[in-house]
Design a protein around this motif. Structure first.
Motif, PDB file in Angstrom:
ATOM      1  N   THR B 222       0.828  -1.200   0.000  1.00  0.00           N
ATOM      2  CA  THR B 222       0.000   0.000   0.000  1.00  0.00           C
ATOM      3  C   THR B 222       0.865   1.253   0.000  1.00  0.00           C
ATOM      4  O   THR B 222       0.556   2.230  -0.690  1.00  0.00           O
ATOM      5  N   ARG B 224       3.804   1.631  -1.316  1.00  0.00           N
ATOM      6  CA  ARG B 224       4.357   1.844  -2.660  1.00  0.00           C
ATOM      7  C   ARG B 224       3.282   2.312  -3.637  1.00  0.00           C
ATOM      8  O   ARG B 224       3.525   3.193  -4.462  1.00  0.00           O
ATOM      9  N   ALA B 226       0.600   3.980  -2.973  1.00  0.00           N
ATOM     10  CA  ALA B 226       0.239   5.376  -2.669  1.00  0.00           C
ATOM     11  C   ALA B 226       1.333   6.326  -3.150  1.00  0.00           C
ATOM     12  O   ALA B 226       1.049   7.383  -3.727  1.00  0.00           O
ATOM     13  N   TYR B 244      -3.207  10.911   1.162  1.00  0.00           N
ATOM     14  CA  TYR B 244      -2.409   9.873   0.509  1.00  0.00           C
ATOM     15  C   TYR B 244      -1.099   9.673   1.260  1.00  0.00           C
ATOM     16  O   TYR B 244      -0.516   8.595   1.243  1.00  0.00           O
ATOM     17  N   LEU B 247      -0.714   6.982   3.737  1.00  0.00           N
ATOM     18  CA  LEU B 247      -0.420   5.654   3.187  1.00  0.00           C
ATOM     19  C   LEU B 247       1.008   5.577   2.649  1.00  0.00           C
ATOM     20  O   LEU B 247       1.717   4.602   2.895  1.00  0.00           O
ATOM     21  N   LEU B 364      -9.874   5.597   4.888  1.00  0.00           N
ATOM     22  CA  LEU B 364      -8.788   4.916   4.177  1.00  0.00           C
ATOM     23  C   LEU B 364      -8.122   3.831   5.021  1.00  0.00           C
ATOM     24  O   LEU B 364      -7.757   2.783   4.504  1.00  0.00           O
TER      25      LEU B 364
END
Lengths: 188, 438
Positions: B222, B224, B226, B244, B247, B364
């Motif tokens: 996740t 990578r 993001a 973002y 993450l 998220l």
């Protein structure tokens, strides 16, 4: 000329007067309905085939996949949601799933979706855009166990030269407020 | 190793390793529920879940089903969810408003919202019996102790033990800092709860919360994805949403995690310093900081917003993220089953954009579609499966053992990836279990 199914007007006990479900007419709408049904079936097939990129392509550039946290919600904007994803987030999810170190992907998992009860709610005669409601039942198999999710899809579809695209898909699950036994790895 | 009904339990805990049976053994689980979850201060809920008289919500403390309810005089009571007549649960729903009374669905015994018996049907049948409607036995039993700290309601099912403030100690910064970040000084719960069943022991979840060694490994996929999205968007001249970064922060390499610090308090509480860039300089944050300064003045605002914490654990079952207003409560159901309830809060008086930041994190990271906890839950399951096997008896917490700094019972790790938080939790575990041995 649209064909009107003759109403059983004297037997009013059979269907309540205001029941719009009783007023289905075989017409141009029927052609639209068949197109929309095929669209929904193909969308489900893309999920089950894990063709994530093709699935994301079904959405408008600013399309949204939304799964509310509760059935009462009227918008996902600024509200807790199980999913509220634009194409960027959907792409992120796809990339994550494809990564060799997405540990939760290691056990085999797969889904099978059945879409049914497809009902046109609104057809814009000028643009061809459609609001459609349907029901789905999804069985997921992961690590020797099965889970079931079921509920209602509400699609706001845009008519384009190349067929429909999704402006908004709302997915309401009857068991969406239950404790989740593990997570939802992809869109339902 | 057998556990001998609990008498030798504390021998299972060594300073740098623990015996696997503490995760898998049924008898040990039963002892934990009694000695820890039914004695310590355990989080019940937030006062804003029960705003009006008659509002209630249910909670599980240890194995005990409880009701938190607002009484007509405004006080909040925590009662056992059990009719004094034949034992039926009074509240079968997890939340609602019961009006002025709880009525039993079986024979209609009625209780006021402070738990006292109000009426029973056909009272004439009890003459000459030992039943006495005014006696405490026929009220709903109250949790032995209930206290609220800045709106967060805790209960202890034991009449003795430290007061809540003493129990929380320095770990109260979790709740203080969350509330202080609100210009109005308090938070309000957002009435959505995401719930998960983890197929693993509750301690595996608690150990994970401050484990700075795992994110780079567990959440690589996740992180990578993001980071790649962020790069792609910037290449398209789009601004990636702030969230973002929550993450992509998982791509932080090991050596950076090691620069963080954990602080480990008495009673098993622990804190991990923040790493997600929780104080950005975007216009929304600056507008919020201006509101904060109006309320608190510049100096106090700096002190509040300068608190850089990722998680605080309030042992045994609560994990709090003050800067993102999230809270996870672990409710053990069985040795290999743990319910987690995840909530988020609104900072009263803060601009809407700041709420949306907490919401983005909630959606998220903490929703059922989480791209983060997905891999945690997978690992928790794998741990529990492995611990149930005979491939080895011990779980290693050796990392930096003996290399942490201890002063007055507070242990500061010199490295972020030290297994000090796990050792600290078991230090408390051992104290709870040994002080309850008969």
């Amino acid at each position: 000329m649209p064909v009107v199914i003759k109403k059983r007007s004297r037997k009013k006990a059979i269907t309540p007067k205001k029941n719009s479900f009783a007023q289905f007419r075989v017409s141009d709408d029927d052609v639209i309905l068949r197109e929309v049904e095929q669209f929904l079936y193909r969308q489900a097939e893309l999920l089950d085939a894990k063709r994530w990129s093709d699935y994301i392509e079904l959405f408008d550039a600013d399309g949204i996949y939304w799964m509310p946290a509760s059935l009462e919600q009227i918008t996902g904007d600024g509200m807790p949601s199980i999913f509220y994803e634009d194409r960027n987030l959907m792409t992120m999810r796809m990339k994550r799933i494809a990564h060799p170190h997405a540990w939760s992907q290691t056990p085999a998992w797969g889904t099978s979706h059945i879409v049914s009860n497809v009902t046109l709610e609104k057809v814009d005669s000028r643009t061809g855009d459609v609001s459609v409601r349907s029901r789905f039942h999804m069985m997921e198999f992961r690590r020797d166990a099965s889970r079931h999710f079921a509920g209602v899809y509400h699609h706001e579809l845009r008519k384009t030269k190349h067929g429909y695209t999704i402006r908004l898909q709302r997915t309401d699950m009857v068991n969406g407020e239950a404790p989740f036994d593990y997570v939802l790895l992809a869109w339902v | 190793m057998t556990t001998n009904g609990g008498a030798d339990l504390t021998r299972l805990i060594e300073p740098d390793r623990v015996h696997r049976s503490v995760y898998t053994d049924d008898a040990i689980f039963a002892r934990e529920m009694e000695a820890i979850f039914q004695r310590a201060w355990v989080y019940v809920g937030h006062e804003s879940q029960v705003k009006q008289p008659g509002d209630y919500c249910t909670a599980l403390l240890g194995q005990q089903p409880l009701i938190m309810v607002r009484h007509s005089d405004g006080a909040v009571y925590v009662l056992y969810n059990r009719c004094a007549h034949r034992g039926a649960l009074l509240c079968a729903k997890s939340r609602g408003n019961t009006g002025g009374a709880f009525g039993c669905s079986y024979h209609s015994w009625q209780y006021r919202t402070d738990g006292t018996l109000e009426s029973i049907p056909l009272p004439a049948g009890y003459e000459g019996t030992r039943f006495s409607p005014g006696a405490a036995d026929y009220n709903l039993k109250r949790a032995a102790r209930v206290e609220s700290y800045r709106g967060f309601v805790f209960a202890s099912l034991s009449p003795s033990g430290p007061a809540l403030a003493e129990f929380l100690g320095e770990a109260r910064i979790a709740l203080d800092n969350m509330c202080d970040r609100a210009p109005a000084g308090e938070v309000e719960i957002v009435p959505t709860c995401f719930r998960f069943i983890q197929h693993s022991n509750w301690k595996i979840f608690m150990e994970n919360q401050l484990d700075a060694l795992h994110p780079y490994v567990t959440h690589e996929s996740t992180g990578r994805a993001a980071a790649e999205l962020e790069r792609q968007m910037m290449a398209r001249k789009q601004k990636p949403p702030l969230e973002y970064h929550y993450l992509s922060a998982f791509t932080t390499p090991f050596n950076e995690w090691d620069k963080l610090q954990t602080v480990n308090y008495p009673y098993g509480h622990c804190m991990l310093q923040g790493y997600m860039g929780l104080r950005p300089r975007d216009p929304d944050t600056l507008a919020y900081e201006a509101v904060m300064r109006e309320h608190y003045g510049a100096e106090r605002t700096e002190r509040i917003l300068g608190v850089n914490i990722h998680h605080v654990l309030i042992y045994p079952g609560l994990s709090v993220q003050p800067a993102l207003q999230q809270l996870r409560a672990a409710r053990p159901l069985a040795p290999n089953r743990t319910l987690t309830e995840i909530w988020h809060f609104r900072l009263k008086g803060a601009p809407e954009a700041i709420y949306r930041r907490a919401l983005a994190y909630y959606n998220l990271i903490n929703s059922p579609s989480t791209m983060v906890n997905a891999d945690d839950l997978e690992n928790f399951w794998r741990c529990h499966q492995g611990l149930a096997a005979d491939g080895g008896d011990w779980v290693s917490f050796h990392r930096n053992a003996g290399q942490d700094d201890e002063h007055d019972g507070v242990i500061a790790s010199r490295r972020g990836t030290s297994e000090a938080p796990m050792r600290n939790q078991f230090r408390a575990w051992k104290q709870y279990l040994s002080s309850s041995e008969h």
